[in-house]
Motif scaffolding. Structure first.
Motif, PDB file in Angstrom:
ATOM      1  N   LYS A 151       6.484   6.937  13.281  1.00 49.96           N
ATOM      2  CA  LYS A 151       6.840   7.698  12.078  1.00 49.96           C
ATOM      3  C   LYS A 151       7.985   8.663  12.371  1.00 49.96           C
ATOM      4  O   LYS A 151       7.990   9.334  13.397  1.00 49.96           O
ATOM      5  CB  LYS A 151       5.624   8.478  11.564  1.00 49.96           C
ATOM      6  CG  LYS A 151       4.483   7.607  11.073  1.00 49.96           C
ATOM      7  CD  LYS A 151       3.383   8.443  10.422  1.00 49.96           C
ATOM      8  CE  LYS A 151       2.671   9.328  11.415  1.00 49.96           C
ATOM      9  NZ  LYS A 151       1.541  10.066  10.804  1.00 49.96           N
TER      10      LYS A 151
ATOM     11  N   LEU B 289       9.189  11.264   9.903  1.00 55.85           N
ATOM     12  CA  LEU B 289       9.063  11.901   8.600  1.00 55.85           C
ATOM     13  C   LEU B 289       9.785  13.243   8.611  1.00 55.85           C
ATOM     14  O   LEU B 289       9.520  14.087   9.469  1.00 55.85           O
ATOM     15  CB  LEU B 289       7.587  12.096   8.251  1.00 55.85           C
ATOM     16  CG  LEU B 289       6.697  10.837   8.344  1.00 55.85           C
ATOM     17  CD1 LEU B 289       5.270  11.168   7.926  1.00 55.85           C
ATOM     18  CD2 LEU B 289       7.261   9.706   7.504  1.00 55.85           C
TER      19      LEU B 289
ATOM     20  N   SER C 123      10.024   5.966   7.888  1.00 54.38           N
ATOM     21  CA  SER C 123      10.830   7.190   7.909  1.00 54.38           C
ATOM     22  C   SER C 123      11.027   7.705   6.493  1.00 54.38           C
ATOM     23  O   SER C 123      10.980   6.942   5.516  1.00 54.38           O
ATOM     24  CB  SER C 123      12.188   6.937   8.565  1.00 54.38           C
ATOM     25  OG  SER C 123      12.960   6.033   7.793  1.00 54.38           O
ATOM     26  N   THR C 124      11.224   9.013   6.384  1.00 57.61           N
ATOM     27  CA  THR C 124      11.535   9.640   5.092  1.00 57.61           C
ATOM     28  C   THR C 124      12.741  10.553   5.277  1.00 57.61           C
ATOM     29  O   THR C 124      12.921  11.155   6.341  1.00 57.61           O
ATOM     30  CB  THR C 124      10.347  10.458   4.549  1.00 57.61           C
ATOM     31  OG1 THR C 124       9.972  11.453   5.508  1.00 57.61           O
ATOM     32  CG2 THR C 124       9.157   9.558   4.264  1.00 57.61           C
TER      33      THR C 124
ATOM     34  N   ASN D 120       5.345  12.577   2.400  1.00 58.21           N
ATOM     35  CA  ASN D 120       4.860  12.468   3.778  1.00 58.21           C
ATOM     36  C   ASN D 120       3.338  12.335   3.805  1.00 58.21           C
ATOM     37  O   ASN D 120       2.788  11.545   4.592  1.00 58.21           O
ATOM     38  CB  ASN D 120       5.296  13.681   4.593  1.00 58.21           C
ATOM     39  CG  ASN D 120       6.781  13.658   4.913  1.00 58.21           C
ATOM     40  OD1 ASN D 120       7.434  12.627   4.787  1.00 58.21           O
ATOM     41  ND2 ASN D 120       7.325  14.795   5.315  1.00 58.21           N
TER      42      ASN D 120
END
Length: 315
Positions: free
Chosen positions: A191, A193, A231-232, A169
């Motif tokens: 985002k 995250l 995105s994570t 991140n």
């Protein structure tokens, strides 16, 4: 009476045999169907593996060529930059001498007049401006060649040797800061995250370069105003626990033919002079050096989504 009983028994045996045969057929059909599904899945996996092997062989052969070309170019670029910088210093000294001559009041009037005439005939003032501009442009061109050579080296360089626990991140945020001046007028950034994302054992600089290449590529795909979504999340890929980074844009998208070639070194859809075609090949190389996997899903006129999987720990 006994004939009727025998007929009934024969009929019952035939019915039971038929029922048993139908059940057996149904079981075999079900098994056959399951086998077909397994074979289709295996065939699909083999096709993917074949593409990966072809890509790996292609990258290996082109990588060897790239390494040789980079080595051959690097030396002349190095001494050319050194020579141009030395030439700039020499010209600076000459122009300093000219300035000194123009400020000397003790010179005989005839000599000073002749010097001014020669100076005017040679257009020394214009020469000063043009020379500096030419030197700056030449150094800029050589610096661009040096950057291309650096990218060529990264196509084949082992890279990622310095491994540490990286916060993906934070890498995303830092990479966005690096490219912000280039994308801020073209992209709206969103985002998603995952909080408290597990850290990844990786080379932080390489991860940032991967992300920077992805973000710039997304910006180039959007001619006007576009949206960049990053995105994570955690994911298990082929039994390995890792992190999945998704970089999505709503740009022009790619055809299937283009998708087959985007990771090839020197392949680009940009106009001549606008790109080297090394960004995605370097990205592909760095991801694989980390034991990861990169995939792309794209549709013309809709946009593109790259998925970058990185294992949490290195094998």
């Amino acid at each position: 009476m006994s004939g009727g009983v025998n007929y009934q028994r024969a009929y019952e045996r035939e019915r039971l045999a038929r029922t048993e045969a139908e059940c057996l057929l149904a079981d075999k059909t079900r098994d056959l169907y399951d086998n077909v599904i397994v074979l289709e899945k295996t065939l699909e996996e083999l096709k993917v593996s074949q593409k990966q092997l072809i890509q790996a062989a292609k990258m290996a052969s082109i990588g060897q060529l790239a390494a040789g070309v980079a080595h051959e170019i690097n030396n002349p670029v190095g001494f050319s930059m050194s020579n141009v910088q030395t030439l700039s210093e020499y010209l600076s000294h000459i122009f300093q001498l000219d300035q000194w001559m123009m400020t000397q009041a003790e010179l005989p009037d005839g000599l000073k007049h002749q010097y001014e005439q020669q100076r005017q005939a040679l257009a020394i003032d214009e020469l000063k401006d043009d020379t500096q501009a030419l030197i700056d442009e030449t150094l800029g061109g050589l610096d661009r060649v040096r950057n291309i050579v650096s990218s060529l080296k990264q196509v084949t360089h082992a890279g990622g040797n310095t491994r540490e626990q990286c916060d993906i991140n934070c890498c995303v945020d830092d990479s966005l800061k690096v490219v912000w001046n280039e994308i801020k007028y073209k992209m709206e950034v969103t985002k998603h995250l995952l909080p408290e994302l597990p850290s990844v054992q990786a080379d932080g600089q390489s991860i940032q370069q991967i992300l920077i290449n992805m973000f710039i590529n997304a910006a180039h795909a959007c001619e006007d105003k576009g949206t960049l979504t990053v995105s994570t999340q955690t994911q298990v890929y082929k039994g390995v626990q890792g992190i999945l980074i998704k970089v999505k844009d709503d740009g022009s998208g790619m055809s299937d033919e283009v998708k087959e070639k985007i990771f090839d070194p020197f392949y680009t859809t940009k106009k001549v002079g606008e790109g080297t075609g090394l960004g995605l090949s370097v990205t592909h190389n760095l991801v694989e050096k980390h034991g990861g996997h990169i995939s792309v899903n794209s549709k013309l006129g809709v946009g593109t989504c790259f998925g970058i999987f990185l294992p949490i720990t290195q094998a």
